[in-house]
Design an enzyme around this catalytic site. Structure first.
Site, short mmCIF file in Angstrom:
data_model
loop_
_atom_site.label_atom_id
_atom_site.label_comp_id
_atom_site.label_asym_id
_atom_site.label_seq_id
_atom_site.Cartn_x
_atom_site.Cartn_y
_atom_site.Cartn_z
N ASP A 171 0.81 -1.20 0.00
CA ASP A 171 0.00 0.00 0.00
C ASP A 171 0.86 1.27 0.00
O ASP A 171 0.59 2.21 -0.75
CB ASP A 171 -0.93 -0.01 1.22
CG ASP A 171 -1.82 1.21 1.28
OD1 ASP A 171 -2.88 1.20 0.63
OD2 ASP A 171 -1.45 2.18 1.97
N GLY A 199 -4.88 2.09 -0.95
CA GLY A 199 -4.51 1.24 -2.07
C GLY A 199 -5.04 -0.17 -1.89
O GLY A 199 -5.70 -0.73 -2.78
N ASP A 200 -4.78 -0.75 -0.74
CA ASP A 200 -5.26 -2.10 -0.45
C ASP A 200 -6.79 -2.17 -0.47
O ASP A 200 -7.39 -3.00 -1.16
CB ASP A 200 -4.76 -2.55 0.93
CG ASP A 200 -3.35 -3.11 0.88
OD1 ASP A 200 -3.04 -3.85 -0.06
OD2 ASP A 200 -2.57 -2.82 1.79
N LEU A 201 -7.41 -1.32 0.33
CA LEU A 201 -8.87 -1.39 0.46
C LEU A 201 -9.56 -0.94 -0.82
O LEU A 201 -10.59 -1.50 -1.21
CB LEU A 201 -9.33 -0.54 1.64
CG LEU A 201 -8.77 -0.97 3.00
CD1 LEU A 201 -9.32 -0.08 4.10
CD2 LEU A 201 -9.09 -2.43 3.30
N GLY A 204 -9.44 -3.77 -3.28
CA GLY A 204 -10.41 -4.79 -2.90
C GLY A 204 -11.83 -4.41 -3.29
O GLY A 204 -12.58 -5.23 -3.83
#
Length: 411
Positions: A171, A199-201, A204
């Protein structure tokens, strides 16, 4: 069924599988979710992929989490693991409503187990580095040879192609290379990442949206497909205002602290005991703000007469507002502005929000479940309220391999 065999809205295979799963559903779990009857094989670990599949699980999908034997998802034993034998709070936060099986995908036996799960699968999600899934024999081409109508999704750091495709996905790196760090924080200060792992969330969430779109297409045509997204693209896709500023002016935008790029005053303003956030982002609200604070003289001040002028003189404007609020508490300021119809709020921390904020409670954003090892636990609720098929916590985050016997016939 093979790709293109049907053109109706619902394939015969989909209908039969949904009926079978309806019969198998544990009645104690309550009513069906929006994605009831959809089976997802989850090959993901850590955050972006598990968040994507948890969203699908919260909506009612049957998510089967495939994990390496012995260790499982590496986040099971992350830094916040409370004690041996317990999964970490981080794992709990991202894996409710799923079932877990353990398979060594590097072995022939593990790949056979994977193919067994594929027999009834609608969706596969993976977040290996590009190329790894193919080397393990669980990539898209291998899967669609068994399930031609599969919806197959990949999440990576930078995408499956392009100059940066081979780089690992983190991230922080995605935020730094997709612009977030260049516009976060105060002007002239060192780089600051967004406090949330956007970035991660974001990857997703975007992947879940893509999966739902591809699944609707499959229901309509019978055709499966491959889709992919990345942490990099998730961060860049959120730069709506920043990219607009660059496209419009040709200049790279910089950090503004809590301020807005296109409106003023729209930021955190200091009070006697903290800060208040004020969103007076149009002329009507600006005039109301001035009236509420006894600053009517500023309405006709040429420095602040229009939004363009207020943007050009923002430091002077904020200094005047903070001078006015220097002897007034945050709570009093918020109450006064709300009474005047000016959007405003305090800055709350997570203890204040999750420990008793009445609105978070009313919106169902804190839920509880019973875990067989860790006992009673709290978790964030689902953020979308569906009227007919509401989300709920149906299953605790699974123990490693908890469902091997149920799904693979292992003792």
């Amino acid at each position: 069924m093979t790709t293109g065999e049907t053109t109706g809205r619902t394939t015969g295979e989909d209908t039969a599988r949904s009926t079978d799963r309806d019969a198998d559903r544990d009645e104690s779990e309550g009513g069906a979710g929006a994605l009831d009857g959809v089976r997802v094989i989850d090959l993901t670990q850590v955050m972006a992929g598990p968040f994507c599949t948890m969203l699908l699980a919260d909506l009612g999908a049957d998510v089967i989490k495939v994990e390496p034997p012995g260790t499982g998802d590496q986040i099971r034993s992350s830094w916040d693991t409370p004690e041996p034998g317990h999964d970490s709070p981080s794992f709990h936060a991202l894996n409710r409503n799923k079932r877990s099986v353990t398979l060594d995908l590097r072995s022939d036996e593990g790949r056979r187990g994977f193919r067994t799960l594929l027999e009834d699968a609608d969706v596969v999600v993976e977040n290996f580095r590009p190329g790894v899934a193919d080397r393990l024999g669980v990539g898209y081409e291998a899967v669609r040879a068994v399930r031609p109508g599969i919806v197959y999704a990949s999440i990576s750091g930078f995408g499956q192609y392009g100059p940066y495709a081979g780089r690992a996905g983190y991230d922080l790196i995605a935020q730094s290379m997709a612009g977030s760090l260049s516009v976060t924080g105060e002007p002239g200060a060192p780089p600051v990442k967004c406090g949330l792992p956007v970035g991660d969330l974001g990857a997703g969430m975007l992947c879940a949206v893509g999966i739902l779109g591809a699944y609707v297409h499959r229901r309509r045509t019978g055709e499966g497909q491959y889709l992919e997204t990345s942490l990099y693209e998730a961060v860049l896709a959120m730069s709506v205002w920043e990219s607009t500023e660059y496209f419009s002016t040709g200049r790279a935008p910089g950090p503004l602290g809590s301020a807005h790029r296109m409106s003023a005053p729209y930021q955190a303003v200091r009070t006697a005991d903290g800060h208040v956030t004020i969103a007076a982002n149009n002329q009507r609200l600006w005039e109301r703000l001035c009236g509420a604070l006894g600053l009517d003289r500023l309405v006709d001040d040429e420095r602040f007469a229009t939004n363009t002028a207020r943007m050009a003189h923002r430091p002077e404007l904020i200094a005047l507002l903070e001078g006015r609020l220097a002897a007034e508490s945050t709570d009093a300021t918020v109450a006064k502005l709300l009474d005047a119809g000016v959007p405003a709020g305090p800055i709350l921390d997570y203890e204040q929000i999750l420990g008793g904020d009445p609105h978070a409670a009313a919106r169902g954003m804190v839920e509880e479940y019973e875990h067989p090892v860790s006992g009673r636990r709290r978790v964030l609720g689902f953020p979308v309220k569906l009227g007919r098929t509401p989300s709920r916590v149906r299953r605790h985050p699974p123990l490693l391999g908890e469902h091997n016997r149920e799904l693979l016939g292992e003792t």
